[in-house]
Write an enzyme that holds these catalytic residues in place. Structure first.
Site, PDB file in Angstrom:
ATOM      1  N   PRO A 208     128.840  31.932 -79.698  1.00 34.43           N
ATOM      2  CG  PRO A 208     126.554  32.357 -79.595  1.00 34.43           C
ATOM      3  CD  PRO A 208     127.675  31.676 -78.859  1.00 34.43           C
TER       4      PRO A 208
ATOM      5  CG  ASN B 250     134.061  41.379 -70.263  1.00 43.42           C
ATOM      6  OD1 ASN B 250     133.561  42.452 -69.993  1.00 43.42           O
ATOM      7  ND2 ASN B 250     133.489  40.511 -71.104  1.00 43.42           N
TER       8      ASN B 250
HETATM    9  O1  C5P Z   1     136.073  39.930 -81.872  1.00 40.82           O
HETATM   10  P1  C5P Z   1     135.838  40.981 -80.861  1.00 40.82           P
HETATM   11  O2  C5P Z   1     135.271  40.469 -79.571  1.00 40.82           O
HETATM   12  O3  C5P Z   1     136.968  41.922 -80.613  1.00 40.82           O
HETATM   13  O4  C5P Z   1     134.716  41.892 -81.560  1.00 40.82           O
HETATM   14  C1  C5P Z   1     134.123  42.933 -80.931  1.00 40.82           C
HETATM   15  C2  C5P Z   1     132.780  43.227 -81.548  1.00 40.82           C
HETATM   16  O5  C5P Z   1     132.071  42.030 -81.778  1.00 40.82           O
HETATM   17  C3  C5P Z   1     131.907  44.023 -80.608  1.00 40.82           C
HETATM   18  O6  C5P Z   1     131.024  44.802 -81.397  1.00 40.82           O
HETATM   19  C4  C5P Z   1     131.182  42.924 -79.847  1.00 40.82           C
HETATM   20  O7  C5P Z   1     129.948  43.398 -79.312  1.00 40.82           O
HETATM   21  C5  C5P Z   1     130.966  41.886 -80.918  1.00 40.82           C
HETATM   22  N1  C5P Z   1     130.971  40.496 -80.446  1.00 40.82           N
HETATM   23  C6  C5P Z   1     129.821  39.750 -80.510  1.00 40.82           C
HETATM   24  N2  C5P Z   1     129.816  38.452 -80.127  1.00 40.82           N
HETATM   25  C7  C5P Z   1     130.939  37.836 -79.697  1.00 40.82           C
HETATM   26  C8  C5P Z   1     132.128  38.580 -79.622  1.00 40.82           C
HETATM   27  C9  C5P Z   1     132.116  39.895 -79.999  1.00 40.82           C
HETATM   28  O8  C5P Z   1     128.779  40.296 -80.912  1.00 40.82           O
HETATM   29  N3  C5P Z   1     130.911  36.574 -79.338  1.00 40.82           N
END
Ligand code: C5P
Length: 398
Positions: free
Chosen positions: A305, A210
């Site tokens: 995860p 990304n």
């Molecule tokens: O669910 P989303 O990706 O929007 O959540 C963002 C938060 O979750 C951020 O703090 C990101 O670092 C963390 N995250 C994570 N592992 C993932 C997806 C997101 O630690 N697989």
């Protein structure tokens, strides 16, 4: 509060081609909240006009030691007392030698001798002059006297040489100067920060990733370190310099990020999850480069995860701050993530805009915890990071 809010800085400009950068430095220092007065040596005025510096600083430029008008306004001793910091940038080889010998032959040299303020120099000279034992000895002497030496930068010089000797970039000088006023808010704390994108391999040459630049996470690591914390920065692939005093752990995939995070979070006080973790990875990574076909292609993906919620679940005493990059209903989505991932707080930001968020230097964000919300208006990621750290300490009595 800005990093240099209410800080009074005398910017001393000495003679050298890098003096043109001090015009920008005035602005950057002001942007960080400092009140700036400029003192120039005669040699400096050959490189940049005092009028330029006056227009930028909004104050009269001081050049003369024996100037009855100036002394009637803010005289040299008064200026020396007024300052919280004397920053000499660029500091020429000659001026550095002058400082070492305590000569008082210019207004700036006199202020150096008279000021009780912190002193910093950003040397700028030809690489051979910098490498000369006389310069090295002089710099060592200044360091012994608690003068902070910023840079020099390494690279192509105005004279065509390459090597260390260029004045450090204004932004870096401002960040370093900010750290001289470091607050010790996180002294004795261990902070883990995740930053940047992850890369999920599809085959030996392709991956899913990304646009995360890592800038926000790196700024947070730097701000935590400035605040006195021991910082472990776990980073996906980015193009950024390691912030001072941070221990870098480089990772590629979400799996590696999880493993490194669980290890680093053990015994930590704060976990800041700023990484943009890929939600999916390939079900199987092809051993050889996948060949194109005439028909379309389907790649089977499986969930990665969730790093932050796994870390939060495994470490109940850890303060966990997550990030929510959203394109719509920013606050509502962020609040939902706060609960679902069992975080202590979350920073929500809108990544649908061009001027803030992903891959920009600025950000606007909102802190959300169980019973409060605080909006941080648009500012540099460096500044936002400092403000977030300060707010976190304030909210959690860490
Ligand atoms: O669910 P989303 O990706 O929007 O959540 C963002 C938060 O979750 C951020 O703090 C990101 O670092 C963390 N995250 C994570 N592992 C993932 C997806 C997101 O630690 N697989």
């Amino acid at each position: 509060m800005s990093s240099l809010s209410n800080k009074r800085i005398i910017l001393g400009v000495t003679g050298g081609i890098a003096a043109y950068k001090s015009a920008e430095l005035v602005r950057r220092l002001q942007d960080a909240g400092a009140e700036v007065r400029v003192v120039m040596t005669h040699a400096a005025t050959e490189f940049v006009r005092p009028l330029t510096m006056q227009a930028l600083s909004g104050h009269q430029i001081h050049t003369e030691l024996l100037d009855s008008d100036a002394e009637a306004g803010m005289g040299h001793i008064e200026l020396a007392r007024w300052a919280d910091l004397l920053l000499i940038a660029p500091a020429s080889a000659d001026f550095i030698a002058n400082m070492v010998h305590g000569r008082a032959d210019s207004l700036l040299a006199t202020i150096y001798l008279a000021t009780p303020a912190k002193v910093a120099v950003a040397p700028a000279m030809n690489q051979a002059m910098w490498a000369h034992p006389a310069s090295m000895d002089n710099i060592a002497t200044l360091r012994q006297r608690n003068v902070n030496v910023i840079g020099p930068d390494d690279g192509i010089q105005a004279c065509g040489d390459t090597g260390p000797g260029r004045m450090e970039q204004p932004d870096t000088i401002v960040t370093t100067v900010g750290s001289l006023f470091a607050n010790g808010l996180l002294a004795g704390k261990k902070v883990v920060v995740t930053a940047g994108p992850t890369r999920e391999a599809l085959d030996p040459v392709r991956y899913i990733s990304n646009h995360s630049s890592g800038k926000m996470g790196y700024a947070l690591a730097e701000a935590a370190s400035e605040a006195g914390a021991q910082v472990i920065l776990i980073s996906g692939p980015v193009n950024l310099a390691i912030p001072p005093n941070c221990q870098l752990v480089s990772v590629l995939s979400a799996g590696e990020l999880l493993e490194a995070s669980l290890e680093a979070a053990d015994g930590a006080d704060i976990f800041i999850a700023a990484a943009a973790v890929a939600d999916y990875r390939a079900k199987a990574i092809a051993a050889q480069k996948i060949k194109k076909q005439d028909a379309g292609m389907t790649i089977q993906l499986e969930r990665n995860p969730d790093v932050v919620s796994t870390v939060a679940a495994a470490n109940s005493a850890l303060f966990v701050l997550g990030f929510a990059a959203e394109t719509e209903n920013v606050e509502a989505h962020a609040r939902d993530k706060l609960k679902r991932k069992k975080l202590d707080a979350i920073i929500a930001n809108d990544v649908s805009r061009d001027d803030v968020g992903f891959d920009t230097d600025n950000n606007e964000a909102c802190w959300i915890d169980a019973d409060s919300t605080k909006t941080f208006s648009k500012r540099s990621k460096t500044q936002l990071a400092r403000d977030i750290i300060e707010h976190m300490v304030h909210r959690q009595s860490l």
